[in-house]
Design an enzyme around this catalytic site. Sequence first.
Site, PDB file in Angstrom:
ATOM      1  N   SER A   1       0.844  -1.198   0.000  1.00 21.40           N
ATOM      2  CA  SER A   1       0.000   0.000   0.000  1.00 21.40           C
ATOM      3  C   SER A   1       0.883   1.253   0.000  1.00 21.40           C
ATOM      4  O   SER A   1       1.647   1.444  -0.945  1.00 21.40           O
ATOM      5  CB  SER A   1      -0.969  -0.069   1.181  1.00 21.40           C
ATOM      6  OG  SER A   1      -1.936   0.933   1.095  1.00 21.40           O
TER       7      SER A   1
ATOM      8  N   GLU B   1      -9.411   9.247  -7.983  1.00 20.98           N
ATOM      9  CA  GLU B   1      -9.996   7.911  -8.026  1.00 20.98           C
ATOM     10  C   GLU B   1     -11.360   7.948  -8.699  1.00 20.98           C
ATOM     11  O   GLU B   1     -12.104   8.918  -8.588  1.00 20.98           O
ATOM     12  CB  GLU B   1     -10.145   7.361  -6.601  1.00 20.98           C
ATOM     13  CG  GLU B   1      -8.792   7.224  -5.912  1.00 20.98           C
ATOM     14  CD  GLU B   1      -8.877   6.616  -4.523  1.00 20.98           C
ATOM     15  OE1 GLU B   1      -9.985   6.567  -3.958  1.00 20.98           O
ATOM     16  OE2 GLU B   1      -7.833   6.195  -4.001  1.00 20.98           O
TER      17      GLU B   1
ATOM     18  N   HIS C   1      -3.868  -0.754  -4.731  1.00 18.05           N
ATOM     19  CA  HIS C   1      -5.337  -0.868  -4.580  1.00 18.05           C
ATOM     20  C   HIS C   1      -5.968  -0.528  -5.933  1.00 18.05           C
ATOM     21  O   HIS C   1      -6.927   0.241  -6.014  1.00 18.05           O
ATOM     22  CB  HIS C   1      -5.870   0.130  -3.531  1.00 18.05           C
ATOM     23  CG  HIS C   1      -5.247   0.034  -2.172  1.00 18.05           C
ATOM     24  ND1 HIS C   1      -5.542  -0.984  -1.293  1.00 18.05           N
ATOM     25  CD2 HIS C   1      -4.337   0.827  -1.542  1.00 18.05           C
ATOM     26  CE1 HIS C   1      -4.850  -0.797  -0.160  1.00 18.05           C
ATOM     27  NE2 HIS C   1      -4.103   0.285  -0.300  1.00 18.05           N
TER      28      HIS C   1
END
Lengths: 287, 287
Positions: B129, B145, B172
Amino acid sequence: MERSDRTLIIIGGHEDRSNNKVILGEVARRVGSGKLVVTTVAMANGTEQLFDTYERAFRSLGVKHLYNLDISERAEATVPSKVKIMDDAAGVFFTGGDQIKITSQLGDTPIFQRIREIYDDGGVIAGTSAGAAVMSETMLVEGGEEKSHVIGGSVRMAPGLGLIDGVIIDQHFMERGRFGRLIGAVAQNPKNLGIGIDEQTAIVVERGNGFYVLGSGGVYVIDGTEVTYSNVAEEEPHKTISIYNVRMHMLSQGDRFDLLNRQPRQMKGRAAEKLPEKEEEQTAQHA
Amino acid sequence: MERSDRTLIIIGGHEDRSNNKVILGEVARRVGSGKLVVTTVAMANGTEQLFDTYERAFRSLGVKHLYNLDISERAEATVPSKVKIMDDAAGVFFTGGDQIKITSQLGDTPIFQRIREIYDDGGVIAGTSAGAAVMSETMLVEGGEEKSHVIGGSVRMAPGLGLIDGVIIDQHFMERGRFGRLIGAVAQNPKNLGIGIDEQTAIVVERGNGFYVLGSGGVYVIDGTEVTYSNVAEEEPHKTISIYNVRMHMLSQGDRFDLLNRQPRQMKGRAAEKLPEKEEEQTAQHA
Protein backbone atom coordinates in the site's frame (compact mmCIF):
# COMPACT_ATOMS: atom_id res chain seq x y z
CA MET A 1 -32.77 21.51 -39.84
CA GLU A 2 -32.10 18.56 -42.14
CA ARG A 3 -32.06 15.06 -40.82
CA SER A 4 -28.56 13.72 -40.94
CA ASP A 5 -27.52 10.21 -41.87
CA ARG A 6 -28.20 7.46 -39.39
CA THR A 7 -26.69 8.24 -36.02
CA LEU A 8 -26.32 6.58 -32.66
CA ILE A 9 -25.72 8.77 -29.62
CA ILE A 10 -24.44 6.49 -26.90
CA ILE A 11 -24.24 8.18 -23.49
CA GLY A 12 -22.34 7.00 -20.42
CA GLY A 13 -25.08 8.12 -18.02
CA HIS A 14 -25.83 11.23 -15.96
CA GLU A 15 -25.81 13.54 -18.98
CA ASP A 16 -26.66 17.11 -18.09
CA ARG A 17 -30.44 17.72 -18.29
CA SER A 18 -30.78 21.20 -16.86
CA ASN A 19 -27.69 23.35 -17.57
CA ASN A 20 -25.68 23.38 -20.76
CA LYS A 21 -27.10 20.07 -22.01
CA VAL A 22 -24.33 19.53 -24.55
CA ILE A 23 -25.27 15.91 -25.18
CA LEU A 24 -29.06 16.22 -25.21
CA GLY A 25 -28.49 19.29 -27.38
CA GLU A 26 -26.82 17.07 -29.95
CA VAL A 27 -29.84 14.74 -29.93
CA ALA A 28 -32.14 17.75 -30.36
CA ARG A 29 -30.02 19.23 -33.14
CA ARG A 30 -30.11 16.01 -35.10
CA VAL A 31 -33.86 15.50 -34.59
CA GLY A 32 -34.40 19.11 -35.68
CA SER A 33 -38.06 19.79 -36.49
CA GLY A 34 -38.81 16.05 -36.51
CA LYS A 35 -40.50 13.87 -33.94
CA LEU A 36 -38.60 12.48 -30.94
CA VAL A 37 -39.83 9.46 -28.99
CA VAL A 38 -38.43 9.14 -25.48
CA THR A 39 -38.86 5.62 -24.21
CA THR A 40 -38.79 4.84 -20.51
CA VAL A 41 -39.11 1.09 -21.13
CA ALA A 42 -35.96 0.45 -19.06
CA MET A 43 -37.67 1.72 -15.90
CA ALA A 44 -40.14 -0.20 -13.75
CA ASN A 45 -41.36 2.82 -11.77
CA GLY A 46 -41.25 6.57 -11.91
CA THR A 47 -41.48 6.64 -15.69
CA GLU A 48 -43.71 9.71 -15.72
CA GLN A 49 -41.33 11.88 -13.69
CA LEU A 50 -38.43 10.68 -15.78
CA PHE A 51 -40.23 11.53 -19.00
CA ASP A 52 -41.14 14.96 -17.55
CA THR A 53 -37.45 15.66 -16.91
CA TYR A 54 -36.50 14.78 -20.47
CA GLU A 55 -39.51 16.60 -21.88
CA ARG A 56 -38.45 19.84 -20.15
CA ALA A 57 -34.88 19.38 -21.34
CA PHE A 58 -35.73 18.62 -24.95
CA ARG A 59 -38.41 21.33 -25.20
CA SER A 60 -35.88 23.88 -23.95
CA LEU A 61 -33.63 22.67 -26.74
CA GLY A 62 -36.31 23.34 -29.33
CA VAL A 63 -37.77 19.88 -29.88
CA LYS A 64 -41.44 20.42 -30.71
CA HIS A 65 -42.74 16.93 -31.34
CA LEU A 66 -42.05 14.82 -28.30
CA TYR A 67 -43.74 11.57 -27.24
CA ASN A 68 -43.32 9.06 -24.43
CA LEU A 69 -43.24 5.37 -25.19
CA ASP A 70 -43.80 3.58 -21.90
CA ILE A 71 -43.92 -0.21 -22.13
CA SER A 72 -44.41 -2.07 -18.88
CA GLU A 73 -44.85 -5.55 -20.32
CA ARG A 74 -43.87 -7.19 -23.55
CA ALA A 75 -47.45 -7.63 -24.82
CA GLU A 76 -47.77 -3.84 -25.05
CA ALA A 77 -45.03 -3.74 -27.67
CA THR A 78 -47.48 -5.20 -30.18
CA VAL A 79 -50.48 -3.00 -29.27
CA PRO A 80 -51.31 -0.83 -32.32
CA SER A 81 -51.69 2.40 -30.32
CA LYS A 82 -48.20 1.93 -28.89
CA VAL A 83 -46.67 0.95 -32.21
CA LYS A 84 -48.30 4.01 -33.77
CA ILE A 85 -46.30 6.32 -31.45
CA MET A 86 -43.27 5.43 -33.56
CA ASP A 87 -44.85 6.64 -36.81
CA ASP A 88 -42.66 9.15 -38.61
CA ALA A 89 -40.26 9.53 -35.70
CA ALA A 90 -36.92 11.10 -36.55
CA GLY A 91 -35.33 9.94 -33.32
CA VAL A 92 -35.70 7.60 -30.36
CA PHE A 93 -34.14 8.20 -26.93
CA PHE A 94 -33.73 5.34 -24.45
CA THR A 95 -33.53 6.42 -20.81
CA GLY A 96 -31.54 4.58 -18.16
CA GLY A 97 -32.89 1.78 -15.99
CA ASP A 98 -32.41 -1.94 -16.54
CA GLN A 99 -30.98 -2.99 -19.89
CA ILE A 100 -32.67 -6.40 -19.68
CA LYS A 101 -36.06 -4.69 -19.48
CA ILE A 102 -35.28 -2.99 -22.79
CA THR A 103 -34.21 -6.10 -24.66
CA SER A 104 -36.72 -8.50 -23.11
CA GLN A 105 -39.68 -6.20 -23.75
CA LEU A 106 -38.74 -4.82 -27.15
CA GLY A 107 -36.53 -7.47 -28.76
CA ASP A 108 -38.13 -8.89 -31.93
CA THR A 109 -41.37 -6.89 -31.52
CA PRO A 110 -43.07 -4.56 -34.04
CA ILE A 111 -41.77 -1.61 -32.00
CA PHE A 112 -38.20 -2.75 -32.30
CA GLN A 113 -38.78 -3.26 -36.03
CA ARG A 114 -39.86 0.40 -36.20
CA ILE A 115 -36.79 1.54 -34.27
CA ARG A 116 -34.58 -0.35 -36.70
CA GLU A 117 -36.41 1.28 -39.64
CA ILE A 118 -36.10 4.76 -38.14
CA TYR A 119 -32.37 4.17 -37.77
CA ASP A 120 -31.90 2.70 -41.26
CA ASP A 121 -33.89 5.58 -42.75
CA GLY A 122 -31.35 8.07 -41.38
CA GLY A 123 -32.78 8.76 -37.94
CA VAL A 124 -31.02 9.12 -34.62
CA ILE A 125 -31.18 6.49 -31.89
CA ALA A 126 -29.85 7.72 -28.56
CA GLY A 127 -29.52 6.00 -25.21
CA THR A 128 -28.06 6.72 -21.81
CA SER A 129 -26.78 4.23 -19.22
CA ALA A 130 -28.91 1.07 -19.72
CA GLY A 131 -30.04 2.71 -22.95
CA ALA A 132 -26.38 2.84 -24.02
CA ALA A 133 -25.60 -0.75 -23.05
CA VAL A 134 -28.29 -2.17 -25.35
CA MET A 135 -26.81 -0.67 -28.53
CA SER A 136 -24.31 -3.48 -29.13
CA GLU A 137 -24.82 -7.15 -30.09
CA THR A 138 -23.50 -8.34 -26.74
CA MET A 139 -24.17 -6.17 -23.72
CA LEU A 140 -22.69 -6.16 -20.24
CA VAL A 141 -25.45 -6.53 -17.68
CA GLU A 142 -23.93 -6.57 -14.22
CA GLY A 143 -21.01 -7.58 -12.03
CA GLY A 144 -17.28 -7.19 -12.22
CA GLU A 145 -17.00 -3.64 -10.92
CA GLU A 146 -13.88 -2.49 -9.08
CA LYS A 147 -11.99 -5.69 -9.62
CA SER A 148 -9.91 -7.47 -12.18
CA HIS A 149 -11.59 -10.02 -14.39
CA VAL A 150 -11.14 -13.71 -13.57
CA ILE A 151 -11.30 -16.44 -16.18
CA GLY A 152 -14.59 -17.84 -14.89
CA GLY A 153 -15.94 -14.30 -14.75
CA SER A 154 -18.70 -12.84 -12.64
CA VAL A 155 -19.97 -10.50 -15.33
CA ARG A 156 -23.40 -11.20 -16.74
CA MET A 157 -23.70 -10.59 -20.46
CA ALA A 158 -26.78 -10.79 -22.66
CA PRO A 159 -27.71 -10.15 -26.28
CA GLY A 160 -28.33 -6.47 -26.96
CA LEU A 161 -30.34 -4.76 -29.70
CA GLY A 162 -27.43 -4.95 -32.13
CA LEU A 163 -27.63 -1.46 -33.63
CA ILE A 164 -23.84 -1.37 -33.82
CA ASP A 165 -21.60 -4.30 -34.76
CA GLY A 166 -18.19 -5.29 -33.48
CA VAL A 167 -18.17 -3.31 -30.26
CA ILE A 168 -19.02 -3.85 -26.62
CA ILE A 169 -20.12 -0.73 -24.78
CA ASP A 170 -19.68 -0.06 -21.08
CA GLN A 171 -21.03 3.05 -19.36
CA HIS A 172 -20.49 4.86 -16.01
CA PHE A 173 -17.01 3.70 -16.91
CA MET A 174 -14.43 5.26 -14.59
CA GLU A 175 -17.07 6.21 -12.03
CA ARG A 176 -17.92 2.56 -11.37
CA GLY A 177 -14.49 1.03 -11.88
CA ARG A 178 -15.45 -1.01 -14.94
CA PHE A 179 -12.11 -1.22 -16.71
CA GLY A 180 -11.50 -4.76 -15.49
CA ARG A 181 -14.77 -6.13 -16.80
CA LEU A 182 -14.49 -4.46 -20.20
CA ILE A 183 -10.98 -5.75 -20.80
CA GLY A 184 -12.30 -9.16 -19.74
CA ALA A 185 -15.02 -8.94 -22.38
CA VAL A 186 -12.50 -7.94 -25.06
CA ALA A 187 -10.16 -10.77 -24.04
CA GLN A 188 -12.96 -13.28 -24.56
CA ASN A 189 -13.29 -12.20 -28.17
CA PRO A 190 -10.92 -9.53 -29.48
CA LYS A 191 -13.05 -9.08 -32.60
CA ASN A 192 -15.09 -6.79 -30.39
CA LEU A 193 -13.68 -3.37 -29.67
CA GLY A 194 -14.33 -2.36 -26.06
CA ILE A 195 -15.69 1.16 -25.65
CA GLY A 196 -15.96 2.48 -22.09
CA ILE A 197 -17.87 5.75 -21.74
CA ASP A 198 -17.71 7.97 -18.65
CA GLU A 199 -20.73 9.73 -17.22
CA GLN A 200 -21.64 13.09 -18.79
CA THR A 201 -19.96 11.85 -21.94
CA ALA A 202 -21.22 10.40 -25.21
CA ILE A 203 -20.05 8.99 -28.49
CA VAL A 204 -21.86 10.11 -31.62
CA VAL A 205 -21.64 7.26 -34.12
CA GLU A 206 -22.24 8.35 -37.69
CA ARG A 207 -23.28 5.79 -40.33
CA GLY A 208 -21.91 3.06 -38.09
CA ASN A 209 -18.33 3.61 -39.22
CA GLY A 210 -16.90 6.17 -36.82
CA PHE A 211 -17.69 8.34 -33.84
CA TYR A 212 -16.73 11.54 -32.12
CA VAL A 213 -16.79 12.32 -28.40
CA LEU A 214 -19.09 14.85 -26.73
CA GLY A 215 -19.19 15.89 -23.08
CA SER A 216 -16.87 16.37 -20.17
CA GLY A 217 -15.46 12.88 -19.42
CA GLY A 218 -13.35 10.28 -21.16
CA VAL A 219 -13.98 7.48 -23.63
CA TYR A 220 -11.66 4.46 -23.47
CA VAL A 221 -11.19 2.34 -26.58
CA ILE A 222 -9.75 -1.11 -25.90
CA ASP A 223 -8.45 -2.82 -29.03
CA GLY A 224 -7.42 -6.47 -28.79
CA THR A 225 -6.35 -6.83 -32.44
CA GLU A 226 -2.64 -7.14 -31.62
CA VAL A 227 -3.00 -9.30 -28.52
CA THR A 228 -0.23 -11.89 -28.50
CA TYR A 229 -1.31 -13.98 -25.52
CA SER A 230 -4.18 -14.39 -23.14
CA ASN A 231 -5.12 -17.08 -20.65
CA VAL A 232 -8.91 -16.65 -20.87
CA ALA A 233 -9.45 -20.07 -22.40
CA GLU A 234 -7.68 -21.87 -19.56
CA GLU A 235 -9.69 -24.02 -17.21
CA GLU A 236 -8.98 -22.18 -14.00
CA PRO A 237 -12.15 -20.24 -13.25
CA HIS A 238 -10.76 -18.33 -10.27
CA LYS A 239 -7.55 -17.23 -11.95
CA THR A 240 -7.21 -13.55 -12.82
CA ILE A 241 -6.88 -13.05 -16.56
CA SER A 242 -3.66 -12.19 -18.38
CA ILE A 243 -3.65 -10.45 -21.72
CA TYR A 244 -0.58 -9.04 -23.48
CA ASN A 245 -0.38 -6.17 -25.97
CA VAL A 246 -3.72 -4.48 -25.76
CA ARG A 247 -3.87 -1.16 -27.61
CA MET A 248 -5.76 1.54 -25.79
CA HIS A 249 -6.87 5.04 -26.68
CA MET A 250 -8.26 7.48 -24.19
CA LEU A 251 -10.43 10.04 -25.96
CA SER A 252 -12.27 13.19 -24.94
CA GLN A 253 -14.29 15.89 -26.65
CA GLY A 254 -12.48 16.96 -29.79
CA ASP A 255 -11.44 13.42 -30.68
CA ARG A 256 -12.81 11.18 -33.41
CA PHE A 257 -12.43 7.46 -33.85
CA ASP A 258 -12.63 5.54 -37.12
CA LEU A 259 -14.27 2.18 -36.40
CA LEU A 260 -13.23 0.66 -39.73
CA ASN A 261 -9.47 0.99 -39.32
CA ARG A 262 -9.58 1.40 -35.52
CA GLN A 263 -7.67 4.69 -35.52
CA PRO A 264 -8.24 7.81 -33.42
CA ARG A 265 -7.67 11.31 -34.69
CA GLN A 266 -8.24 14.87 -33.60
CA MET A 267 -11.10 16.83 -35.05
CA LYS A 268 -9.88 19.90 -36.86
CA GLY A 269 -11.27 22.68 -38.96
CA ARG A 270 -14.88 22.37 -40.00
CA ALA A 271 -15.52 19.10 -38.23
CA ALA A 272 -14.40 20.49 -34.88
CA GLU A 273 -16.43 23.64 -35.35
CA LYS A 274 -19.56 21.56 -35.65
CA LEU A 275 -19.20 20.53 -32.01
CA PRO A 276 -21.82 22.21 -29.85
CA GLU A 277 -19.38 22.91 -27.04
CA LYS A 278 -21.00 25.87 -25.40
CA GLU A 279 -24.38 26.74 -24.00
CA GLU A 280 -24.47 29.93 -26.09
CA GLU A 281 -23.95 28.09 -29.35
CA GLN A 282 -26.74 25.68 -28.66
CA THR A 283 -29.17 28.31 -27.52
CA ALA A 284 -28.40 30.27 -30.64
CA GLN A 285 -29.09 27.24 -32.81
CA HIS A 286 -32.44 26.61 -31.25
CA ALA A 287 -33.62 30.10 -30.37
CA MET B 1 18.50 -20.22 2.52
CA GLU B 2 20.87 -18.00 0.59
CA ARG B 3 20.18 -14.34 0.19
CA SER B 4 19.18 -13.64 -3.37
CA ASP B 5 20.17 -10.65 -5.43
CA ARG B 6 18.57 -7.36 -4.61
CA THR B 7 14.80 -7.61 -4.70
CA LEU B 8 11.82 -5.32 -4.31
CA ILE B 9 8.48 -6.84 -3.37
CA ILE B 10 5.84 -4.26 -4.16
CA ILE B 11 2.40 -5.15 -2.84
CA GLY B 12 -0.95 -3.62 -3.84
CA GLY B 13 -2.32 -3.73 -0.29
CA HIS B 14 -4.41 -6.16 1.78
CA GLU B 15 -2.00 -9.06 1.29
CA ASP B 16 -3.04 -12.14 3.16
CA ARG B 17 -1.58 -12.18 6.70
CA SER B 18 -3.29 -15.17 8.27
CA ASN B 19 -4.09 -17.86 5.71
CA ASN B 20 -1.92 -18.94 2.79
CA LYS B 21 0.26 -15.80 2.95
CA VAL B 22 1.66 -16.29 -0.56
CA ILE B 23 3.12 -12.80 -0.72
CA LEU B 24 4.49 -12.50 2.82
CA GLY B 25 5.82 -16.02 2.29
CA GLU B 26 7.91 -14.71 -0.60
CA VAL B 27 9.34 -11.99 1.66
CA ALA B 28 10.13 -14.63 4.30
CA ARG B 29 11.66 -17.00 1.76
CA ARG B 30 14.00 -14.31 0.48
CA VAL B 31 14.97 -13.13 3.97
CA GLY B 32 15.65 -16.74 4.93
CA SER B 33 17.60 -17.02 8.14
CA GLY B 34 18.47 -13.31 8.01
CA LYS B 35 17.05 -10.37 9.91
CA LEU B 36 13.83 -8.67 8.83
CA VAL B 37 12.96 -5.14 9.94
CA VAL B 38 9.26 -4.27 9.74
CA THR B 39 8.79 -0.53 9.76
CA THR B 40 5.48 1.03 10.71
CA VAL B 41 6.75 4.56 9.94
CA ALA B 42 3.77 5.11 7.59
CA MET B 43 1.33 4.87 10.50
CA ALA B 44 0.54 7.59 13.04
CA ASN B 45 -1.29 5.33 15.48
CA GLY B 46 -1.78 1.65 16.18
CA THR B 47 1.77 0.80 15.17
CA GLU B 48 2.14 -1.83 17.90
CA GLN B 49 -0.92 -3.82 16.88
CA LEU B 50 0.13 -3.59 13.26
CA PHE B 51 3.61 -4.84 14.06
CA ASP B 52 2.08 -7.68 16.12
CA THR B 53 0.05 -8.79 13.12
CA TYR B 54 3.09 -8.89 10.88
CA GLU B 55 5.21 -10.47 13.58
CA ARG B 56 2.75 -13.34 13.91
CA ALA B 57 2.60 -13.75 10.15
CA PHE B 58 6.35 -13.69 9.58
CA ARG B 59 7.15 -15.92 12.54
CA SER B 60 4.68 -18.50 11.23
CA LEU B 61 6.59 -18.31 7.96
CA GLY B 62 9.84 -19.12 9.72
CA VAL B 63 11.41 -15.66 10.10
CA LYS B 64 13.45 -15.82 13.30
CA HIS B 65 15.03 -12.39 13.52
CA LEU B 66 12.30 -9.79 13.41
CA TYR B 67 12.45 -6.16 14.59
CA ASN B 68 10.09 -3.19 14.55
CA LEU B 69 11.33 0.18 13.39
CA ASP B 70 8.78 2.73 14.57
CA ILE B 71 9.61 6.33 13.75
CA SER B 72 7.10 8.94 14.83
CA GLU B 73 9.11 12.03 13.99
CA ARG B 74 11.96 12.74 11.63
CA ALA B 75 14.51 13.43 14.39
CA GLU B 76 14.26 9.79 15.48
CA ALA B 77 15.65 8.68 12.13
CA THR B 78 19.06 9.90 13.23
CA VAL B 79 18.98 8.46 16.79
CA PRO B 80 21.75 5.82 17.00
CA SER B 81 19.57 3.21 18.76
CA LYS B 82 17.06 3.45 15.91
CA VAL B 83 19.70 3.40 13.20
CA LYS B 84 21.25 0.37 14.89
CA ILE B 85 18.05 -1.63 14.35
CA MET B 86 19.01 -1.74 10.68
CA ASP B 87 22.38 -3.38 11.32
CA ASP B 88 22.86 -6.54 9.28
CA ALA B 89 19.25 -6.61 8.14
CA ALA B 90 18.57 -8.85 5.14
CA GLY B 91 15.21 -7.27 4.50
CA VAL B 92 12.97 -4.31 5.28
CA PHE B 93 9.18 -4.37 5.11
CA PHE B 94 7.17 -1.11 4.90
CA THR B 95 3.60 -1.39 6.16
CA GLY B 96 0.73 0.66 4.79
CA GLY B 97 -0.36 4.05 6.10
CA ASP B 98 0.53 7.43 4.63
CA GLN B 99 3.26 7.47 1.99
CA ILE B 100 4.19 11.07 2.83
CA LYS B 101 4.99 9.98 6.38
CA ILE B 102 7.49 7.49 4.99
CA THR B 103 9.29 9.91 2.67
CA SER B 104 9.15 12.96 4.94
CA GLN B 105 10.47 11.08 7.97
CA LEU B 106 13.04 8.84 6.29
CA GLY B 107 14.11 10.69 3.15
CA ASP B 108 17.81 11.58 3.24
CA THR B 109 18.33 10.26 6.80
CA PRO B 110 20.90 7.73 8.05
CA ILE B 111 18.11 5.17 8.21
CA PHE B 112 17.24 5.62 4.56
CA GLN B 113 20.95 5.36 3.75
CA ARG B 114 20.97 1.98 5.52
CA ILE B 115 17.88 0.84 3.62
CA ARG B 116 19.60 1.77 0.37
CA GLU B 117 22.71 -0.18 1.43
CA ILE B 118 20.70 -3.23 2.43
CA TYR B 119 19.08 -3.18 -1.00
CA ASP B 120 22.32 -2.62 -2.91
CA ASP B 121 23.99 -5.41 -0.93
CA GLY B 122 21.43 -7.89 -2.24
CA GLY B 123 18.69 -7.56 0.36
CA VAL B 124 14.94 -7.45 -0.06
CA ILE B 125 12.90 -4.30 0.37
CA ALA B 126 9.16 -4.94 0.51
CA GLY B 127 6.23 -2.60 0.95
CA THR B 128 2.47 -2.76 0.88
CA SER B 129 0.00 0.00 0.00
CA ALA B 130 1.72 3.27 1.08
CA GLY B 131 4.86 1.16 1.40
CA ALA B 132 4.47 0.22 -2.26
CA ALA B 133 3.85 3.75 -3.48
CA VAL B 134 7.17 5.04 -2.09
CA MET B 135 9.29 2.65 -4.14
CA SER B 136 9.36 4.84 -7.27
CA GLU B 137 11.00 8.23 -7.96
CA THR B 138 7.62 9.91 -8.33
CA MET B 139 4.78 8.60 -6.24
CA LEU B 140 1.04 9.12 -6.43
CA VAL B 141 -0.25 10.49 -3.15
CA GLU B 142 -3.98 11.06 -3.40
CA GLY B 143 -6.90 12.07 -5.59
CA GLY B 144 -8.14 11.06 -9.00
CA GLU B 145 -10.00 7.91 -8.03
CA GLU B 146 -13.00 6.71 -10.01
CA LYS B 147 -12.69 9.38 -12.65
CA SER B 148 -10.81 10.19 -15.79
CA HIS B 149 -7.78 12.43 -15.53
CA VAL B 150 -8.13 16.09 -16.49
CA ILE B 151 -5.24 18.15 -17.83
CA GLY B 152 -5.00 20.29 -14.71
CA GLY B 153 -5.22 17.12 -12.63
CA SER B 154 -6.40 16.63 -9.09
CA VAL B 155 -3.81 13.98 -8.30
CA ARG B 156 -1.17 14.88 -5.78
CA MET B 157 2.26 13.52 -6.60
CA ALA B 158 5.45 13.71 -4.54
CA PRO B 159 9.01 12.43 -4.72
CA GLY B 160 9.31 8.82 -3.55
CA LEU B 161 12.28 6.89 -2.23
CA GLY B 162 13.48 6.06 -5.73
CA LEU B 163 14.41 2.42 -5.25
CA ILE B 164 13.20 1.68 -8.77
CA ASP B 165 13.67 3.93 -11.79
CA GLY B 166 11.41 4.62 -14.72
CA VAL B 167 8.14 3.45 -13.23
CA ILE B 168 5.19 4.90 -11.37
CA ILE B 169 3.42 2.49 -9.06
CA ASP B 170 -0.23 2.60 -8.10
CA GLN B 171 -1.78 0.22 -5.59
CA HIS B 172 -5.34 -0.87 -4.58
CA PHE B 173 -5.61 -0.51 -8.33
CA MET B 174 -8.92 -1.88 -9.60
CA GLU B 175 -10.45 -1.82 -6.12
CA ARG B 176 -10.19 1.96 -5.92
CA GLY B 177 -10.75 2.80 -9.60
CA ARG B 178 -7.27 4.22 -10.17
CA PHE B 179 -6.84 3.51 -13.87
CA GLY B 180 -7.64 7.09 -14.82
CA ARG B 181 -5.02 8.62 -12.57
CA LEU B 182 -2.26 6.23 -13.56
CA ILE B 183 -2.80 6.78 -17.26
CA GLY B 184 -2.76 10.52 -16.46
CA ALA B 185 0.63 10.14 -14.80
CA VAL B 186 2.01 8.18 -17.76
CA ALA B 187 0.65 10.75 -20.22
CA GLN B 188 2.54 13.49 -18.37
CA ASN B 189 5.80 11.69 -19.01
CA PRO B 190 5.73 8.46 -21.01
CA LYS B 191 9.30 7.67 -20.01
CA ASN B 192 7.67 6.28 -16.88
CA LEU B 193 5.96 2.94 -17.16
CA GLY B 194 2.73 2.87 -15.17
CA ILE B 195 2.30 -0.22 -12.99
CA GLY B 196 -1.06 -0.65 -11.28
CA ILE B 197 -1.19 -3.42 -8.66
CA ASP B 198 -4.41 -4.89 -7.29
CA GLU B 199 -4.90 -5.79 -3.66
CA GLN B 200 -3.62 -9.24 -2.59
CA THR B 201 -1.16 -9.01 -5.44
CA ALA B 202 2.53 -8.12 -5.67
CA ILE B 203 5.31 -7.70 -8.15
CA VAL B 204 8.68 -9.18 -7.27
CA VAL B 205 11.34 -7.02 -8.93
CA GLU B 206 14.68 -8.80 -9.32
CA ARG B 207 17.88 -6.76 -9.80
CA GLY B 208 15.72 -3.83 -10.95
CA ASN B 209 15.33 -5.19 -14.46
CA GLY B 210 12.23 -7.33 -14.41
CA PHE B 211 9.46 -8.64 -12.22
CA TYR B 212 7.03 -11.46 -11.81
CA VAL B 213 3.54 -11.40 -10.36
CA LEU B 214 2.46 -13.08 -7.14
CA GLY B 215 -0.99 -13.25 -5.60
CA SER B 216 -4.62 -13.43 -6.68
CA GLY B 217 -5.28 -10.14 -8.50
CA GLY B 218 -4.06 -8.35 -11.60
CA VAL B 219 -1.13 -6.11 -12.47
CA TYR B 220 -1.66 -3.54 -15.22
CA VAL B 221 1.33 -2.27 -17.14
CA ILE B 222 0.71 0.99 -19.02
CA ASP B 223 3.37 1.72 -21.64
CA GLY B 224 3.35 5.13 -23.32
CA THR B 225 6.36 4.49 -25.57
CA GLU B 226 4.30 4.40 -28.78
CA VAL B 227 1.93 7.24 -27.92
CA THR B 228 1.28 9.30 -31.05
CA TYR B 229 -0.72 12.15 -29.51
CA SER B 230 -1.79 13.52 -26.19
CA ASN B 231 -3.32 16.80 -25.11
CA VAL B 232 -1.80 16.94 -21.62
CA ALA B 233 0.33 19.98 -22.40
CA GLU B 234 -2.64 22.07 -23.49
CA GLU B 235 -3.71 24.96 -21.34
CA GLU B 236 -7.21 23.81 -20.54
CA PRO B 237 -7.03 22.59 -16.93
CA HIS B 238 -10.56 21.19 -16.80
CA LYS B 239 -10.36 19.29 -20.05
CA THR B 240 -10.27 15.51 -19.84
CA ILE B 241 -7.05 14.13 -21.26
CA SER B 242 -6.69 12.39 -24.61
CA ILE B 243 -3.89 9.96 -25.34
CA TYR B 244 -3.63 7.74 -28.40
CA ASN B 245 -1.87 4.39 -28.77
CA VAL B 246 -1.08 3.31 -25.26
CA ARG B 247 0.14 -0.28 -24.99
CA MET B 248 -1.26 -2.16 -22.06
CA HIS B 249 -0.58 -5.55 -20.54
CA MET B 250 -2.71 -7.13 -17.90
CA LEU B 251 -0.70 -9.64 -15.92
CA SER B 252 -1.44 -12.15 -13.19
CA GLN B 253 0.46 -14.83 -11.28
CA GLY B 254 2.52 -16.85 -13.74
CA ASP B 255 3.50 -13.79 -15.79
CA ARG B 256 6.85 -12.04 -15.94
CA PHE B 257 7.67 -8.60 -17.25
CA ASP B 258 11.03 -7.47 -18.57
CA LEU B 259 11.50 -3.81 -17.59
CA LEU B 260 14.40 -3.26 -19.99
CA ASN B 261 12.59 -4.08 -23.23
CA ARG B 262 9.10 -3.62 -21.77
CA GLN B 263 7.89 -7.07 -22.78
CA PRO B 264 5.68 -9.51 -20.88
CA ARG B 265 6.10 -13.24 -21.03
CA GLN B 266 4.78 -16.34 -19.35
CA MET B 267 6.86 -18.10 -16.78
CA LYS B 268 7.62 -21.64 -17.80
CA GLY B 269 9.64 -24.59 -16.63
CA ARG B 270 12.06 -23.94 -13.81
CA ALA B 271 11.12 -20.30 -13.33
CA ALA B 272 7.45 -21.10 -12.87
CA GLU B 273 8.23 -23.90 -10.47
CA LYS B 274 9.95 -21.43 -8.19
CA LEU B 275 6.65 -19.72 -7.51
CA PRO B 276 5.44 -20.43 -4.01
CA GLU B 277 1.85 -20.88 -5.16
CA LYS B 278 0.53 -23.13 -2.48
CA GLU B 279 0.40 -23.11 1.28
CA GLU B 280 1.83 -26.64 1.36
CA GLU B 281 4.93 -25.69 -0.59
CA GLN B 282 5.68 -22.78 1.69
CA THR B 283 5.12 -24.69 4.87
CA ALA B 284 7.42 -27.37 3.59
CA GLN B 285 10.12 -24.82 2.87
CA HIS B 286 9.95 -23.33 6.32
CA ALA B 287 9.04 -26.33 8.45
